[in-house]
Design a protein around this motif. Sequence first.
Motif, mmCIF file in Angstrom:
data_model
loop_
_atom_site.group_PDB
_atom_site.id
_atom_site.type_symbol
_atom_site.label_atom_id
_atom_site.label_comp_id
_atom_site.label_asym_id
_atom_site.label_seq_id
_atom_site.Cartn_x
_atom_site.Cartn_y
_atom_site.Cartn_z
ATOM 1 N N LEU A 98 36.957 37.101 38.209
ATOM 2 C CA LEU A 98 38.390 37.230 37.968
ATOM 3 C C LEU A 98 38.768 35.854 37.932
ATOM 4 O O LEU A 98 39.940 35.899 37.218
ATOM 5 C CB LEU A 98 38.948 38.089 39.210
ATOM 6 C CG LEU A 98 38.583 39.299 39.406
ATOM 7 C CD1 LEU A 98 38.987 40.034 40.655
ATOM 8 C CD2 LEU A 98 39.022 40.347 38.026
ATOM 9 N N TRP A 99 38.411 34.959 38.921
ATOM 10 C CA TRP A 99 39.105 33.622 38.497
ATOM 11 C C TRP A 99 38.799 33.027 37.378
ATOM 12 O O TRP A 99 39.527 32.348 36.416
ATOM 13 C CB TRP A 99 38.534 32.512 39.798
ATOM 14 C CG TRP A 99 38.967 31.132 39.719
ATOM 15 C CD1 TRP A 99 40.384 30.604 40.225
ATOM 16 C CD2 TRP A 99 38.417 30.038 38.991
ATOM 17 N NE1 TRP A 99 40.370 29.470 40.242
ATOM 18 C CE2 TRP A 99 39.404 29.038 39.196
ATOM 19 C CE3 TRP A 99 37.443 29.859 38.194
ATOM 20 C CZ2 TRP A 99 39.029 27.555 38.757
ATOM 21 C CZ3 TRP A 99 37.036 28.559 37.789
ATOM 22 C CH2 TRP A 99 37.721 27.599 38.260
ATOM 23 N N ASP A 106 44.565 40.170 35.726
ATOM 24 C CA ASP A 106 45.750 40.880 35.427
ATOM 25 C C ASP A 106 45.619 42.212 35.163
ATOM 26 O O ASP A 106 46.281 43.126 35.732
ATOM 27 C CB ASP A 106 46.532 40.180 34.116
ATOM 28 C CG ASP A 106 46.877 38.632 34.641
ATOM 29 O OD1 ASP A 106 47.177 38.330 36.000
ATOM 30 O OD2 ASP A 106 47.217 37.878 33.599
ATOM 31 N N ILE A 107 44.474 42.667 34.578
ATOM 32 C CA ILE A 107 44.263 44.054 34.067
ATOM 33 C C ILE A 107 43.842 44.643 35.491
ATOM 34 O O ILE A 107 44.152 45.983 35.796
ATOM 35 C CB ILE A 107 43.189 44.077 33.165
ATOM 36 C CG1 ILE A 107 43.656 43.661 31.716
ATOM 37 C CG2 ILE A 107 42.742 45.626 32.717
ATOM 38 C CD1 ILE A 107 42.645 43.423 30.740
ATOM 39 N N LEU A 108 43.069 44.107 36.131
ATOM 40 C CA LEU A 108 42.077 44.750 37.277
ATOM 41 C C LEU A 108 42.828 44.891 38.532
ATOM 42 O O LEU A 108 42.722 45.648 39.409
ATOM 43 C CB LEU A 108 40.645 44.342 37.518
ATOM 44 C CG LEU A 108 39.897 44.578 36.330
ATOM 45 C CD1 LEU A 108 38.511 43.945 36.547
ATOM 46 C CD2 LEU A 108 39.760 45.986 35.883
ATOM 47 N N GLU A 109 43.804 43.880 38.777
ATOM 48 C CA GLU A 109 44.768 43.728 40.059
ATOM 49 C C GLU A 109 45.060 44.881 40.530
ATOM 50 O O GLU A 109 44.979 45.307 41.716
ATOM 51 C CB GLU A 109 45.772 42.578 39.870
ATOM 52 C CG GLU A 109 46.297 42.190 41.095
ATOM 53 C CD GLU A 109 47.259 41.267 41.196
ATOM 54 O OE1 GLU A 109 47.855 40.722 42.256
ATOM 55 O OE2 GLU A 109 47.480 40.757 40.119
ATOM 56 N N PRO A 110 45.971 45.745 39.852
ATOM 57 C CA PRO A 110 46.601 47.129 40.589
ATOM 58 C C PRO A 110 45.609 48.175 40.766
ATOM 59 O O PRO A 110 45.668 48.566 41.957
ATOM 60 C CB PRO A 110 47.322 47.540 39.458
ATOM 61 C CG PRO A 110 46.996 47.100 38.301
ATOM 62 C CD PRO A 110 46.464 45.670 38.295
ATOM 63 N N TYR A 111 44.507 48.109 40.181
ATOM 64 C CA TYR A 111 43.255 49.002 40.427
ATOM 65 C C TYR A 111 42.639 48.455 41.816
ATOM 66 O O TYR A 111 42.092 49.330 42.661
ATOM 67 C CB TYR A 111 42.249 49.071 39.508
ATOM 68 C CG TYR A 111 42.661 49.723 38.147
ATOM 69 C CD1 TYR A 111 43.130 51.100 38.050
ATOM 70 C CD2 TYR A 111 43.167 48.902 36.940
ATOM 71 C CE1 TYR A 111 43.835 51.666 37.017
ATOM 72 C CE2 TYR A 111 43.845 49.579 36.012
ATOM 73 C CZ TYR A 111 43.890 50.641 35.696
ATOM 74 O OH TYR A 111 44.684 51.394 34.709
ATOM 75 N N LEU A 154 39.198 36.716 48.523
ATOM 76 C CA LEU A 154 38.533 35.462 47.857
ATOM 77 C C LEU A 154 39.321 35.055 46.836
ATOM 78 O O LEU A 154 39.474 33.774 46.332
ATOM 79 C CB LEU A 154 37.148 35.751 47.776
ATOM 80 C CG LEU A 154 36.154 36.058 48.975
ATOM 81 C CD1 LEU A 154 34.948 36.450 48.360
ATOM 82 C CD2 LEU A 154 36.398 34.622 49.600
ATOM 83 N N TYR A 155 39.869 35.977 45.837
ATOM 84 C CA TYR A 155 40.354 35.454 44.320
ATOM 85 C C TYR A 155 41.854 34.823 44.677
ATOM 86 O O TYR A 155 41.958 34.010 44.040
ATOM 87 C CB TYR A 155 40.571 36.869 43.796
ATOM 88 C CG TYR A 155 41.360 36.582 42.297
ATOM 89 C CD1 TYR A 155 41.015 35.781 41.357
ATOM 90 C CD2 TYR A 155 42.715 37.193 42.372
ATOM 91 C CE1 TYR A 155 41.652 35.503 40.231
ATOM 92 C CE2 TYR A 155 43.324 36.981 41.183
ATOM 93 C CZ TYR A 155 42.846 36.063 40.023
ATOM 94 O OH TYR A 155 43.658 36.043 39.055
ATOM 95 N N THR A 156 42.396 35.196 45.734
ATOM 96 C CA THR A 156 43.606 34.872 46.182
ATOM 97 C C THR A 156 43.516 33.336 46.492
ATOM 98 O O THR A 156 44.138 32.542 46.237
ATOM 99 C CB THR A 156 44.485 35.471 47.187
ATOM 100 O OG1 THR A 156 44.747 36.733 46.687
ATOM 101 C CG2 THR A 156 45.729 34.868 47.457
#
Length: 266
Positions: A98-99, A106-111, A154-156
């Motif tokens: 994701l990083w 951006d696409i997968l964040e809400p899921y 971790l992504y954050t």
Amino acid sequence: MNESAAQKRYLRRRLRNRRLIRVMRILILVLFLALWELSARLGWIDSFIFSSPSQLIATFSSMTRDQNLSVHIGVTLLETLASFFLVIVAGTGMAILLWCCPKLSDILEPYLVMLNSLPKSALAPLLIVWLGANMRTIIVAGMSVAIFGSVISLYTGFRETDPDKLKLIYSLGGKKRDTLLKVVLPSSVPLLLATMKVNIGLCLVGVVIGEFIGARQGLGYLIIYSSQTFKLDSMILSILILCVIAMALYGAVSLAEKKCLRGRPS
């Protein structure tokens, strides 16, 4: 380097505080067990429903002789450690992906947020139907509790890496891989270790949930079976063993964290 008198007083005070904390913890446990045993013997509580320390010791001894308890403990530990290891590998890998691909994040964040918020006890029966009642399903159930929160955390953390350090790497001709390997991952070691401390408990919770529903071995299965057959001593003993396992696993990860961070530059 010689210590000053003030430093020696400070160290002695810290040592006394640590000893006091240990003594108070042990004292609280001893008083609780003594009150529990006394209440059962005097009839203040129903020993059939609430059991007692002496009954639990007898049950533990009996189940240990039958080699029944050690099998259940071993299965739960194996499933927990397997799911924990897979969460570390998969969670870190997905966070790195994701990083590296902001559009994908951006696409997968809400899921990811949706899946992390989903009650995992509702997901476990579906996993049993899809994968069958076996150890693999229990491990996946353990992973499902921790994996999504681990990826988000971790992504954050990766995104909050010092931008000045990233600019320095790029200004020296570095590529994105260089920033990942030389800045992002090294600076995220404390976050990764802290996430592991949380995940070890979550994996144990997920494994027990899976064993509640579709297992023939493990402490979760033993709890459900004991409740259905009114063997409450076995059920309470299993719960207490789970508490001890959770404390031991958390302590082991905390010890590994201290060793990894010891001597690490701030």
